[in-house]
Design a protein around this motif. Structure first.
Motif, PDB file in Angstrom:
ATOM      1  N   PRO A  98      39.833  43.009  13.118  1.00 35.81           N
ATOM      2  CA  PRO A  98      40.193  43.609  14.412  1.00 35.81           C
ATOM      3  C   PRO A  98      41.302  42.843  15.140  1.00 35.81           C
ATOM      4  N   THR A  99      41.303  41.533  15.038  1.00 36.53           N
ATOM      5  CA  THR A  99      42.367  40.746  15.684  1.00 36.53           C
ATOM      6  C   THR A  99      43.714  41.079  15.067  1.00 36.53           C
ATOM      7  N   ARG A 100      43.729  41.205  13.740  1.00 35.65           N
ATOM      8  CA  ARG A 100      45.000  41.541  13.079  1.00 35.65           C
ATOM      9  C   ARG A 100      45.467  42.938  13.472  1.00 35.65           C
ATOM     10  N   ARG A 101      44.536  43.863  13.606  1.00 40.89           N
ATOM     11  CA  ARG A 101      44.927  45.214  14.042  1.00 40.89           C
ATOM     12  C   ARG A 101      45.536  45.152  15.441  1.00 40.89           C
ATOM     13  N   ALA A 102      44.939  44.334  16.295  1.00 43.50           N
ATOM     14  CA  ALA A 102      45.459  44.194  17.660  1.00 43.50           C
ATOM     15  C   ALA A 102      46.847  43.562  17.650  1.00 43.50           C
ATOM     16  N   ILE A 103      47.038  42.574  16.793  1.00 44.36           N
ATOM     17  CA  ILE A 103      48.350  41.926  16.685  1.00 44.36           C
ATOM     18  C   ILE A 103      49.399  42.953  16.261  1.00 44.36           C
ATOM     19  N   ILE A 104      49.044  43.732  15.260  1.00 48.00           N
ATOM     20  CA  ILE A 104      49.953  44.761  14.756  1.00 48.00           C
ATOM     21  C   ILE A 104      50.387  45.698  15.880  1.00 48.00           C
ATOM     22  N   THR A 105      49.413  46.152  16.651  1.00 46.92           N
ATOM     23  CA  THR A 105      49.720  47.057  17.760  1.00 46.92           C
ATOM     24  C   THR A 105      50.616  46.368  18.779  1.00 46.92           C
ATOM     25  N   LEU A 162      49.069  35.817  11.147  1.00 44.87           N
ATOM     26  CA  LEU A 162      50.454  36.224  10.911  1.00 44.87           C
ATOM     27  C   LEU A 162      50.878  35.919   9.477  1.00 44.87           C
ATOM     28  N   ARG A 163      50.349  34.832   8.952  1.00 44.23           N
ATOM     29  CA  ARG A 163      50.668  34.472   7.571  1.00 44.23           C
ATOM     30  C   ARG A 163      50.158  35.552   6.618  1.00 44.23           C
ATOM     31  N   ILE A 164      48.928  35.975   6.860  1.00 47.00           N
ATOM     32  CA  ILE A 164      48.328  37.022   6.034  1.00 47.00           C
ATOM     33  C   ILE A 164      49.127  38.316   6.145  1.00 47.00           C
ATOM     34  N   LEU A 165      49.484  38.663   7.378  1.00 48.34           N
ATOM     35  CA  LEU A 165      50.243  39.894   7.602  1.00 48.34           C
ATOM     36  C   LEU A 165      51.627  39.797   6.966  1.00 48.34           C
ATOM     37  N   THR A 166      52.215  38.603   7.001  1.00 44.82           N
ATOM     38  CA  THR A 166      53.530  38.410   6.399  1.00 44.82           C
ATOM     39  C   THR A 166      53.444  38.500   4.887  1.00 44.82           C
ATOM     40  N   GLU A 167      52.403  37.880   4.336  1.00 45.54           N
ATOM     41  CA  GLU A 167      52.236  37.873   2.880  1.00 45.54           C
ATOM     42  C   GLU A 167      52.119  39.278   2.298  1.00 45.54           C
ATOM     43  N   CYS A 168      51.510  40.183   3.042  1.00 49.53           N
ATOM     44  CA  CYS A 168      51.405  41.553   2.505  1.00 49.53           C
ATOM     45  C   CYS A 168      52.501  42.431   3.093  1.00 49.53           C
ATOM     46  N   GLU A 169      53.500  41.769   3.665  1.00 48.50           N
ATOM     47  CA  GLU A 169      54.732  42.436   4.127  1.00 48.50           C
ATOM     48  C   GLU A 169      54.535  43.488   5.215  1.00 48.50           C
ATOM     49  N   LEU A 170      53.472  43.290   5.992  1.00 50.24           N
ATOM     50  CA  LEU A 170      53.239  44.212   7.103  1.00 50.24           C
ATOM     51  C   LEU A 170      54.020  43.766   8.336  1.00 50.24           C
ATOM     52  N   VAL A 171      54.494  42.516   8.247  1.00 50.79           N
ATOM     53  CA  VAL A 171      55.159  41.899   9.389  1.00 50.79           C
ATOM     54  C   VAL A 171      56.366  41.121   8.889  1.00 50.79           C
TER      55      VAL A 171
END
Lengths: 106, 106
Positions: free
Chosen positions: B12-19, B46-55
């Motif tokens: 949920p935190t990552r979803r919030a960050i994305i938004t 952010l590292r996780i999101l970057t690694e899967c290229e969402l960010v």
DNA sequence: TATATATGCAACTATTCGGTTTCGCAAATA
DNA sequence: TATTTGCGAAACCGAATAGTTGCATATATA
């Protein structure tokens, strides 16, 4: 215990199960045959999917048929909507860029 | 280490960050201010999101601006497509049911 | 009735996950 | 130059997770 759709579809096996039973209801045994795992493991996944209402059960004698609750999938679609607006805008911006290039060529 | 979009958006935190960074790029510190957690924790997300290229990252001096890679979000949309067909069919079936009721009333 | 089958559930284990604390590095600022 | 600031990475910890094994229950079937 956290239990929401996003957590439910995070597991690749669960995503595969969802796809498998999307079109036709299946029993745990039948589902398990499609994976390299035990029936009990599939059963646990089904429990998680059932708990977040992504899947519904239908009792038929001693068998339990599981099938997808398609409506619930729409919630993911609903969440995606906020980003859909963005990528459509980006597409339009690209459209503008293309239009400008066209103009310059004239 | 498993790293795919579905696992990324499970938190949920990552979803919030994305938004949060969907419309404007933000630094880890600025992002962390919006949550009841440390900057380091956000950094890990952010590292996780970057690694899967969402960010994507954009370096600006000692600051790093993070922003959403909207294109990547389409992959979820693409996965949803298989179910979209089903729920549209169900909708049509409901349409038929309604049509039949209408007929009977006549 | 005795046995086989379909299933869920509980206990256990190895692994992963999210968060915190501490550290080191590079860029800004005094 | 000395200090502050922004950041990532590593080490650690408790909680959650996926899978296995073993068991109990209910429904079929011989």
């Amino acid at each position: 215990m956290r239990r929401d759709i996003f957590q439910a579809i995070a597991d690749p096996t669960r995503r595969a199960i969802i796809t498998l039973i999307a079109l036709q209801a299946m029993t745990p045994n039948a589902i398990a045959e499609n994976f390299h795992t035990t029936r009990q493991s599939v059963s646990k996944h089904l429990r998680i999917l059932t708990e977040c209402e992504l899947v519904k059960q239908e009792y038929q004698g001693r068998e339990i048929y599981y099938s997808l609750e398609v409506e619930k999938m729409k919630e993911i679609d609903k969440w995606l909507n906020q980003f859909r607006k963005i990528w459509e805008t980006k597409f339009n911006q690209l459209d503008n860029v293309l239009a400008n290039i066209k103009k310059q060529k004239k």
